[in-house]
Motif scaffolding. Sequence first.
Motif, PDB file in Angstrom:
ATOM      1  N   ARG A  14      -9.749  30.805 100.648  1.00  0.00           N
ATOM      2  CA  ARG A  14     -10.296  32.028 100.072  1.00  0.00           C
ATOM      3  C   ARG A  14     -10.022  33.221 100.973  1.00  0.00           C
ATOM      4  O   ARG A  14      -9.954  33.092 102.203  1.00  0.00           O
ATOM      5  CB  ARG A  14     -11.806  31.910  99.824  1.00  0.00           C
ATOM      6  N   VAL A  15      -9.877  34.396 100.322  1.00  0.00           N
ATOM      7  CA  VAL A  15      -9.754  35.673 101.016  1.00  0.00           C
ATOM      8  C   VAL A  15     -11.056  36.423 100.804  1.00  0.00           C
ATOM      9  O   VAL A  15     -11.459  36.664  99.651  1.00  0.00           O
ATOM     10  CB  VAL A  15      -8.564  36.497 100.478  1.00  0.00           C
ATOM     11  N   ALA A  16     -11.736  36.792 101.868  1.00  0.00           N
ATOM     12  CA  ALA A  16     -13.033  37.446 101.763  1.00  0.00           C
ATOM     13  C   ALA A  16     -12.884  38.853 101.175  1.00  0.00           C
ATOM     14  O   ALA A  16     -11.875  39.535 101.403  1.00  0.00           O
ATOM     15  CB  ALA A  16     -13.695  37.528 103.127  1.00  0.00           C
ATOM     16  N   ILE A  17     -13.891  39.272 100.402  1.00  0.00           N
ATOM     17  CA  ILE A  17     -13.998  40.640  99.892  1.00  0.00           C
ATOM     18  C   ILE A  17     -15.189  41.286 100.568  1.00  0.00           C
ATOM     19  O   ILE A  17     -16.307  40.772 100.512  1.00  0.00           O
ATOM     20  CB  ILE A  17     -14.189  40.654  98.362  1.00  0.00           C
ATOM     21  N   ASP A  18     -14.932  42.416 101.234  1.00  0.00           N
ATOM     22  CA  ASP A  18     -16.005  43.102 101.953  1.00  0.00           C
ATOM     23  C   ASP A  18     -15.859  44.604 101.712  1.00  0.00           C
ATOM     24  O   ASP A  18     -15.104  45.291 102.399  1.00  0.00           O
ATOM     25  CB  ASP A  18     -15.926  42.789 103.447  1.00  0.00           C
ATOM     26  N   ALA A  19     -16.588  45.097 100.712  1.00  0.00           N
ATOM     27  CA  ALA A  19     -16.558  46.513 100.354  1.00  0.00           C
ATOM     28  C   ALA A  19     -17.997  46.997 100.206  1.00  0.00           C
ATOM     29  O   ALA A  19     -18.912  46.189 100.040  1.00  0.00           O
ATOM     30  CB  ALA A  19     -15.784  46.722  99.053  1.00  0.00           C
ATOM     31  N   GLY A  30     -19.545  48.274  97.763  1.00  0.00           N
ATOM     32  CA  GLY A  30     -20.165  47.915  96.487  1.00  0.00           C
ATOM     33  C   GLY A  30     -20.124  46.445  96.170  1.00  0.00           C
ATOM     34  O   GLY A  30     -21.012  45.930  95.485  1.00  0.00           O
ATOM     35  N   LEU A  31     -19.081  45.746  96.629  1.00  0.00           N
ATOM     36  CA  LEU A  31     -18.866  44.353  96.254  1.00  0.00           C
ATOM     37  C   LEU A  31     -18.654  43.478  97.483  1.00  0.00           C
ATOM     38  O   LEU A  31     -17.997  43.879  98.446  1.00  0.00           O
ATOM     39  CB  LEU A  31     -17.641  44.228  95.343  1.00  0.00           C
ATOM     40  N   LYS A  32     -19.197  42.266  97.421  1.00  0.00           N
ATOM     41  CA  LYS A  32     -18.952  41.233  98.417  1.00  0.00           C
ATOM     42  C   LYS A  32     -18.515  39.982  97.671  1.00  0.00           C
ATOM     43  O   LYS A  32     -18.858  39.777  96.505  1.00  0.00           O
ATOM     44  CB  LYS A  32     -20.215  40.917  99.236  1.00  0.00           C
ATOM     45  N   GLY A  33     -17.760  39.120  98.359  1.00  0.00           N
ATOM     46  CA  GLY A  33     -17.355  37.882  97.712  1.00  0.00           C
ATOM     47  C   GLY A  33     -16.039  37.388  98.253  1.00  0.00           C
ATOM     48  O   GLY A  33     -15.748  37.519  99.445  1.00  0.00           O
ATOM     49  N   SER A  34     -15.196  36.825  97.349  1.00  0.00           N
ATOM     50  CA  SER A  34     -13.914  36.279  97.799  1.00  0.00           C
ATOM     51  C   SER A  34     -12.973  36.100  96.619  1.00  0.00           C
ATOM     52  O   SER A  34     -13.390  36.045  95.458  1.00  0.00           O
ATOM     53  CB  SER A  34     -14.118  34.945  98.526  1.00  0.00           C
ATOM     54  N   ILE A  35     -11.671  36.010  96.957  1.00  0.00           N
ATOM     55  CA  ILE A  35     -10.618  35.688  95.994  1.00  0.00           C
ATOM     56  C   ILE A  35     -10.177  34.260  96.269  1.00  0.00           C
ATOM     57  O   ILE A  35      -9.907  33.889  97.420  1.00  0.00           O
ATOM     58  CB  ILE A  35      -9.422  36.639  96.141  1.00  0.00           C
ATOM     59  N   ASN A  36     -10.089  33.465  95.219  1.00  0.00           N
ATOM     60  CA  ASN A  36      -9.657  32.081  95.354  1.00  0.00           C
ATOM     61  C   ASN A  36      -8.136  32.039  95.391  1.00  0.00           C
ATOM     62  O   ASN A  36      -7.472  32.482  94.442  1.00  0.00           O
ATOM     63  CB  ASN A  36     -10.194  31.264  94.174  1.00  0.00           C
ATOM     64  N   LEU A  37      -7.555  31.505  96.478  1.00  0.00           N
ATOM     65  CA  LEU A  37      -6.098  31.384  96.578  1.00  0.00           C
ATOM     66  C   LEU A  37      -5.546  30.370  95.582  1.00  0.00           C
ATOM     67  O   LEU A  37      -4.355  30.406  95.261  1.00  0.00           O
ATOM     68  CB  LEU A  37      -5.699  31.000  98.006  1.00  0.00           C
ATOM     69  N   GLN A  48      -3.814  26.341  88.887  1.00  0.00           N
ATOM     70  CA  GLN A  48      -3.803  25.353  89.968  1.00  0.00           C
ATOM     71  C   GLN A  48      -2.842  25.730  91.084  1.00  0.00           C
ATOM     72  O   GLN A  48      -2.727  25.007  92.080  1.00  0.00           O
ATOM     73  CB  GLN A  48      -3.413  23.982  89.394  1.00  0.00           C
ATOM     74  N   THR A  49      -2.146  26.843  90.938  1.00  0.00           N
ATOM     75  CA  THR A  49      -1.153  27.258  91.932  1.00  0.00           C
ATOM     76  C   THR A  49      -1.835  27.756  93.204  1.00  0.00           C
ATOM     77  O   THR A  49      -2.774  28.558  93.135  1.00  0.00           O
ATOM     78  CB  THR A  49      -0.264  28.371  91.358  1.00  0.00           C
ATOM     79  N   LEU A  50      -1.365  27.323  94.353  1.00  0.00           N
ATOM     80  CA  LEU A  50      -1.908  27.768  95.632  1.00  0.00           C
ATOM     81  C   LEU A  50      -1.063  28.911  96.170  1.00  0.00           C
ATOM     82  O   LEU A  50       0.103  28.718  96.548  1.00  0.00           O
ATOM     83  CB  LEU A  50      -1.944  26.613  96.636  1.00  0.00           C
ATOM     84  N   PHE A  51      -1.616  30.113  96.208  1.00  0.00           N
ATOM     85  CA  PHE A  51      -0.937  31.283  96.743  1.00  0.00           C
ATOM     86  C   PHE A  51      -1.119  31.335  98.258  1.00  0.00           C
ATOM     87  O   PHE A  51      -2.037  30.718  98.822  1.00  0.00           O
ATOM     88  CB  PHE A  51      -1.514  32.561  96.142  1.00  0.00           C
ATOM     89  N   THR A  52      -0.260  32.090  98.912  1.00  0.00           N
ATOM     90  CA  THR A  52      -0.449  32.430 100.318  1.00  0.00           C
ATOM     91  C   THR A  52      -0.809  33.907 100.417  1.00  0.00           C
ATOM     92  O   THR A  52      -0.383  34.708  99.579  1.00  0.00           O
ATOM     93  CB  THR A  52       0.818  32.156 101.147  1.00  0.00           C
ATOM     94  N   ALA A  53      -1.603  34.271 101.421  1.00  0.00           N
ATOM     95  CA  ALA A  53      -2.080  35.650 101.555  1.00  0.00           C
ATOM     96  C   ALA A  53      -1.591  36.240 102.870  1.00  0.00           C
ATOM     97  O   ALA A  53      -1.437  35.539 103.874  1.00  0.00           O
ATOM     98  CB  ALA A  53      -3.606  35.683 101.500  1.00  0.00           C
ATOM     99  N   ASP A  54      -1.356  37.564 102.858  1.00  0.00           N
ATOM    100  CA  ASP A  54      -0.938  38.250 104.077  1.00  0.00           C
ATOM    101  C   ASP A  54      -2.118  38.815 104.869  1.00  0.00           C
ATOM    102  O   ASP A  54      -1.920  39.568 105.822  1.00  0.00           O
ATOM    103  CB  ASP A  54       0.070  39.360 103.761  1.00  0.00           C
ATOM    104  N   GLY A  55      -3.325  38.487 104.473  1.00  0.00           N
ATOM    105  CA  GLY A  55      -4.520  38.933 105.181  1.00  0.00           C
ATOM    106  C   GLY A  55      -5.672  38.008 104.881  1.00  0.00           C
ATOM    107  O   GLY A  55      -5.608  37.159 103.977  1.00  0.00           O
ATOM    108  N   THR A  56      -6.745  38.160 105.644  1.00  0.00           N
ATOM    109  CA  THR A  56      -7.908  37.283 105.468  1.00  0.00           C
ATOM    110  C   THR A  56      -9.105  37.992 104.861  1.00  0.00           C
ATOM    111  O   THR A  56     -10.089  37.346 104.515  1.00  0.00           O
ATOM    112  CB  THR A  56      -8.339  36.689 106.823  1.00  0.00           C
ATOM    113  N   LYS A  57      -9.035  39.349 104.738  1.00  0.00           N
ATOM    114  CA  LYS A  57     -10.183  40.089 104.198  1.00  0.00           C
ATOM    115  C   LYS A  57      -9.699  41.298 103.423  1.00  0.00           C
ATOM    116  O   LYS A  57      -8.898  42.096 103.928  1.00  0.00           O
ATOM    117  CB  LYS A  57     -11.117  40.526 105.331  1.00  0.00           C
TER     118      LYS A  57
END
Length: 595
Positions: free
Chosen positions: A84-89, A91-98, A152-161
């Motif tokens: 997961r990639v964390a969301i920290d704003a 207004g919103l908190k949470g995460s994106i599922n890779l 079901q596809t697993l993405f890669t992310a260029d950041g963690t948050k």
Amino acid sequence: MEKQRNLILAVALMGLLLIGWDYGIAYFYPHPKNAPVAAASAPAAVPASSGPPAKPTREGGLVAPDDIALEQRDLAQALGAGNRVAIDAPGLKGSINLVGGVVDDLTLARHRETIAKNSAPVRLFSPAGTPAQHFAQVGWLGQNGVVAPNGQTLFTADGTKLTPATPVTLKWTNPSGQTFALRYAIDDNYMLTVTQSVSNAAPGAVSVAPFARINRTDKTMSQDTWQVHSGPIGAFDGSVNFSNNYTDVAKTGTISPAGQANWLGFTDIYWLSALIPADGSKPTSDFRSLGNNLFAADLIWPATAVAPGQTQSQTVRLFAGAKENNVLEAYEQQGVTHLSLSIDWGWFRWFEKPIFWLLDSLFKAVKNFGLAIILLTLLVRGIMFPVAQRQFASMAAMRALQPKMKAIQERHKDDKALQQQEIMKLYKEERVNPLAGCLPIFLQIPVFFALYKVLVLTIEMRHQPFVLWIRDLSAPDPLHVLNLFGLLPFTPPSFLGIGVLAIILGVTMWAQFKLQPSAMDPAQQQVMGLMPWMMMFVMAPFASGLLIYWITSNLLTIAQQRYLYSRHPQLKAQATKDQPTPAARTTITAKPKKK
């Protein structure tokens, strides 16, 4: 005898209204058995709820205890799995599922589930498979054998948050040489911008069709009533469409609204999730039933050919948050058509929105919504004071005409039509308007209705305290007389749940009616004497803010009547004269003697 029958009938009708009102409120506005729970540690496995679905509550959220417990377990399990990639704003908190690149974990940082200080933030999105399933997915439909990413596809992310200052890009490359990318950006409120792109490194052209989807269950829906819409919603060709609900979509299977989508998604009374296509793009749009209480709102763009060595991009925005009026209007300034009308103002928004603006402005000045409601009442009554003066002047003139009217009635007692003509002629000659006394009441009705809608609809009123025990002006008075203000361990039914505000309302209405200058026969007076106490029961389940408005209005009316009586002493003298004597009251209530 006839007057006695009318009085008994009036009392019986009041009783039926009182009991019917309670059953109606209980049916349309049920209370949840348990407060909605956001995240928590995983409890022991609990089977999903069975049997008929529970009625939605006013704010929405899971209602069945089994579903609430299962949501705790599944949510903890899904969010603890990683990838997961964390969301920290702000207004919103949470995460994106890779896995799938979906936004399926969002809580609202500025809003809490309850008024308790330690209450969890409101959860809007939950992962697929949880009882409160609600998420957004942006992707592609592969054409002519092109392999596109799926759930079901697993993405890669260029950041963690993901933050307002740090966008995050997810990527995945298929075996044929196409790289699919999702660039997520977020602002300080509730808007995510997703840029989906396809880069083609293969020797031949490929074709893909971008799509965006919101998927959710109706188990967490808020109540869908005649005055507040809950369910599928969208703006099409510049007009907001409230006509579809979950039942319509479930019955039809797929509903494709007419017109080009400016935005579409799902709404609750306070929350909204909506997809907003970029200006100029022309996706098709629909609402679909997926079965098992699941629904989808889709945008699908026409297939696009991507030449070798080329990249094609498509942008869509996702609003996921609270329907704060100023935030929605700010997004309208950024080009989102009529997003603020996702608040179901109804036909009279031209009047309701100014009342809301005035109330909100007063709140910003005094920092207390209860005080703002009182100030609003003062302003409204101050504006209408000249009308009230004319009303009393008209009543005084009507009193002066009483002898002449009685003479006409006596002279033409056998010809009602001629009698009415002569009375209307008298009104015209004396320049008296018999309906002038009704004008202040008619002018107050839209203000009262507008304030009612504002209290019901706007999240700005949610969880706003006043003083002492009034900690939420959008909710009923929490103190009940019958359980000794919470000391006894039971909750009275709503029609007996009389609180302090309801009692004050009844007393002020009674005092107001006692000062009424209009003459009534004794039977009418007895009915009107019961009216304040009946209204006390009827209004008890309403929002505390509405009762505060009415109480303040009653007190101002009493003060106003006393002042105007001092300006028109003949009116007060006549009203006193018209009061029935004890002998007259005895004549009405006493049983006739048998001869």
